[in-house]
Design a protein around this motif. Sequence first.
Motif, PDB file in Angstrom:
ATOM      1  N   TRP A   1       0.846  -1.196   0.000  1.00  0.00           N
ATOM      2  CA  TRP A   1       0.000   0.000   0.000  1.00  0.00           C
ATOM      3  C   TRP A   1       0.882   1.247   0.000  1.00  0.00           C
ATOM      4  CZ3 TRP A   1      -5.387   0.694   0.207  1.00  0.00           C
ATOM      5  CH2 TRP A   1      -6.135  -0.494   0.233  1.00  0.00           C
ATOM      6  N   TRP A   2       0.495   2.227  -0.787  1.00  0.00           N
ATOM      7  CA  TRP A   2       1.150   3.527  -0.831  1.00  0.00           C
ATOM      8  C   TRP A   2       0.403   4.474   0.090  1.00  0.00           C
ATOM      9  CZ3 TRP A   2       5.550   4.275  -3.633  1.00  0.00           C
ATOM     10  CH2 TRP A   2       5.865   3.302  -4.565  1.00  0.00           C
ATOM     11  N   SER A   3       1.114   5.372   0.711  1.00  0.00           N
ATOM     12  CA  SER A   3       0.530   6.436   1.518  1.00  0.00           C
ATOM     13  C   SER A   3       0.929   7.742   0.848  1.00  0.00           C
ATOM     14  CB  SER A   3       1.079   6.360   2.945  1.00  0.00           C
ATOM     15  OG  SER A   3       0.604   7.434   3.695  1.00  0.00           O
ATOM     16  N   MET A   4      -0.065   8.572   0.500  1.00  0.00           N
ATOM     17  CA  MET A   4       0.224   9.794  -0.257  1.00  0.00           C
ATOM     18  C   MET A   4      -0.597  10.969   0.251  1.00  0.00           C
ATOM     19  SD  MET A   4       0.122   8.486  -4.170  1.00  0.00           S
ATOM     20  CE  MET A   4       0.973   7.008  -4.665  1.00  0.00           C
ATOM     21  N   GLU A   5      -0.025  12.141   0.096  1.00  0.00           N
ATOM     22  CA  GLU A   5      -0.776  13.382   0.246  1.00  0.00           C
ATOM     23  C   GLU A   5      -1.130  13.799  -1.178  1.00  0.00           C
ATOM     24  OE1 GLU A   5      -1.661  15.197   3.045  1.00  0.00           O
ATOM     25  OE2 GLU A   5      -0.940  13.488   4.209  1.00  0.00           O
ATOM     26  N   LEU A   6      -2.426  13.926  -1.461  1.00  0.00           N
ATOM     27  CA  LEU A   6      -2.887  14.237  -2.812  1.00  0.00           C
ATOM     28  C   LEU A   6      -3.532  15.611  -2.872  1.00  0.00           C
ATOM     29  CD1 LEU A   6      -4.601  10.844  -3.697  1.00  0.00           C
ATOM     30  CD2 LEU A   6      -2.339  11.627  -4.430  1.00  0.00           C
ATOM     31  N   ALA A   7      -3.325  16.282  -3.996  1.00  0.00           N
ATOM     32  CA  ALA A   7      -3.997  17.554  -4.223  1.00  0.00           C
ATOM     33  C   ALA A   7      -5.481  17.292  -4.397  1.00  0.00           C
ATOM     34  CB  ALA A   7      -3.436  18.224  -5.481  1.00  0.00           C
ATOM     35  N   LEU A   8      -6.280  18.173  -3.837  1.00  0.00           N
ATOM     36  CA  LEU A   8      -7.729  18.081  -3.976  1.00  0.00           C
ATOM     37  C   LEU A   8      -8.160  19.192  -4.919  1.00  0.00           C
ATOM     38  CD1 LEU A   8     -10.258  16.637  -2.942  1.00  0.00           C
ATOM     39  CD2 LEU A   8     -10.330  18.273  -1.084  1.00  0.00           C
ATOM     40  N   GLY A   9      -8.107  18.905  -6.213  1.00  0.00           N
ATOM     41  CA  GLY A   9      -8.405  19.927  -7.212  1.00  0.00           C
ATOM     42  C   GLY A   9      -7.233  20.870  -7.379  1.00  0.00           C
ATOM     43  N   THR A  10      -7.540  22.121  -7.688  1.00  0.00           N
ATOM     44  CA  THR A  10      -6.492  23.098  -7.983  1.00  0.00           C
ATOM     45  C   THR A  10      -6.345  24.184  -6.930  1.00  0.00           C
ATOM     46  OG1 THR A  10      -8.077  24.384  -9.279  1.00  0.00           O
ATOM     47  CG2 THR A  10      -6.717  22.780 -10.476  1.00  0.00           C
TER      48      THR A  10
END
Length: 130
Positions: free
Chosen positions: A60-69
Amino acid sequence: GEVQAGGKLGLAARDAARLGRLVLNRGRWGATQVLPRRWIEDMVTPISRLSVDVGYGVLWWSMELALGTEGRRVRAEIMMGNGGNMVAVVPELDAVIVIQAQAYRNGQAHDVSRLLLTRYVLPALSAYRP
């Protein structure tokens, strides 16, 4: 028949979503603790890091993802498979997102799935979150 879960595991989207929901609920399915909470937490906790925002646990990867722009970010725990297949668990949105793709042997497959997730799916879920 042996299944090696790191590859060659074929799942219907509904079944992949069930695995994601089990991870989101930390091993609980309804009122039943199916897997130990600690086991799930250990599985998604990064053992190694590619960057500050990206870590890898046990498959499993753990990531901080952008939520839109608009610059907002959310934490996600993600299973990624060949061809751009993805199960993303986003606790802040109480969401499990399954992306099924067939871009096998395409070096951009995961980037495209991640773009779909961050540009379209996550903002849409966030907009309707109470």
